[in-house]
Write a protein that holds these residues in place. Structure first.
Motif, PDB file in Angstrom:
ATOM      1  N   SER A 199       0.831  -1.215   0.000  1.00  0.00           N
ATOM      2  CA  SER A 199       0.000   0.000   0.000  1.00  0.00           C
ATOM      3  C   SER A 199       0.862   1.259   0.000  1.00  0.00           C
ATOM      4  O   SER A 199       0.640   2.186   0.788  1.00  0.00           O
ATOM      5  N   LEU A 200       1.807   1.279  -0.892  1.00  0.00           N
ATOM      6  CA  LEU A 200       2.760   2.388  -0.921  1.00  0.00           C
ATOM      7  C   LEU A 200       2.083   3.699  -1.284  1.00  0.00           C
ATOM      8  O   LEU A 200       1.140   3.735  -2.094  1.00  0.00           O
ATOM      9  N   LYS A 201       2.594   4.766  -0.679  1.00  0.00           N
ATOM     10  CA  LYS A 201       2.072   6.105  -0.885  1.00  0.00           C
ATOM     11  C   LYS A 201       3.173   7.010  -1.446  1.00  0.00           C
ATOM     12  O   LYS A 201       4.360   6.735  -1.229  1.00  0.00           O
ATOM     13  N   PRO A 202       2.807   8.075  -2.104  1.00  0.00           N
ATOM     14  CA  PRO A 202       3.843   9.000  -2.610  1.00  0.00           C
ATOM     15  C   PRO A 202       4.786   9.489  -1.507  1.00  0.00           C
ATOM     16  O   PRO A 202       5.980   9.687  -1.764  1.00  0.00           O
ATOM     17  N   GLU A 203       4.275   9.635  -0.295  1.00  0.00           N
ATOM     18  CA  GLU A 203       5.128  10.107   0.799  1.00  0.00           C
ATOM     19  C   GLU A 203       6.129   9.061   1.274  1.00  0.00           C
ATOM     20  O   GLU A 203       6.983   9.354   2.111  1.00  0.00           O
ATOM     21  N   ASP A 204       6.038   7.846   0.753  1.00  0.00           N
ATOM     22  CA  ASP A 204       7.043   6.819   1.046  1.00  0.00           C
ATOM     23  C   ASP A 204       8.267   6.968   0.148  1.00  0.00           C
ATOM     24  O   ASP A 204       9.262   6.253   0.333  1.00  0.00           O
ATOM     25  N   THR A 205       8.202   7.866  -0.807  1.00  0.00           N
ATOM     26  CA  THR A 205       9.334   8.096  -1.702  1.00  0.00           C
ATOM     27  C   THR A 205      10.554   8.556  -0.905  1.00  0.00           C
ATOM     28  O   THR A 205      10.477   9.523  -0.138  1.00  0.00           O
ATOM     29  N   ALA A 206      11.647   7.836  -1.061  1.00  0.00           N
ATOM     30  CA  ALA A 206      12.857   8.122  -0.291  1.00  0.00           C
ATOM     31  C   ALA A 206      13.976   7.186  -0.732  1.00  0.00           C
ATOM     32  O   ALA A 206      13.731   6.212  -1.451  1.00  0.00           O
ATOM     33  N   VAL A 207      15.166   7.487  -0.258  1.00  0.00           N
ATOM     34  CA  VAL A 207      16.256   6.518  -0.325  1.00  0.00           C
ATOM     35  C   VAL A 207      16.180   5.696   0.962  1.00  0.00           C
ATOM     36  O   VAL A 207      16.141   6.264   2.063  1.00  0.00           O
TER      37      VAL A 207
END
Length: 115
Positions: free
Chosen positions: A84-92
């Motif tokens: 259930s990935l969200k855009p705010e999970d974007t990261a290294v």
């Protein structure tokens, strides 16, 4: 020489899943606590999940119920299953191990959640 090598990052659409892996050499994951951290654009590095030597787990509130952490002792590898990935999970995403008072880091793997 200690090496932590992450893999499994990439581009995924919102609601999708990814599994990150971190393979260790020079240390034994099950001897201490290990886990995952992440650093988003313009943000500080933050804890995502930890697994202890006794396999207890701890998660950041922002990922509870969506992410799981596990360890394969035979492969000396830890995993982060992200659902259930969200855009705010974007990261290294960085793998970390704390053993004998020493901290070790992987080189990081990019996770981008975008449509």
């Amino acid at each position: 020489q200690v090496q932590l090598v992450e893999s499994g990052g990439g581009l995924v659409q919102p609601g999708g899943s990814l599994r990150l892996s971190c393979a260790a050499s020079g240390i034994i994951f099950s001897s201490g606590a290990s886990g995952w951290y992440r650093q988003g654009p313009g943000k500080q590095r933050e804890l995502v999940a930890i697994i202890t030597s006794g396999s207890s787990t701890l998660f950041a509130n922002s990922v509870k119920g969506r992410f799981t952490i596990s360890r394969d002792n035979a492969k000396n590898t830890i995993y982060l299953q992200m659902n259930s990935l969200k855009p705010e999970d974007t990261a290294v995403y960085y793998c970390n191990a704390n053993l004998g008072g020493n901290g070790y880091w992987g080189q990081g793997t990019q996770v981008t959640v975008s449509s």
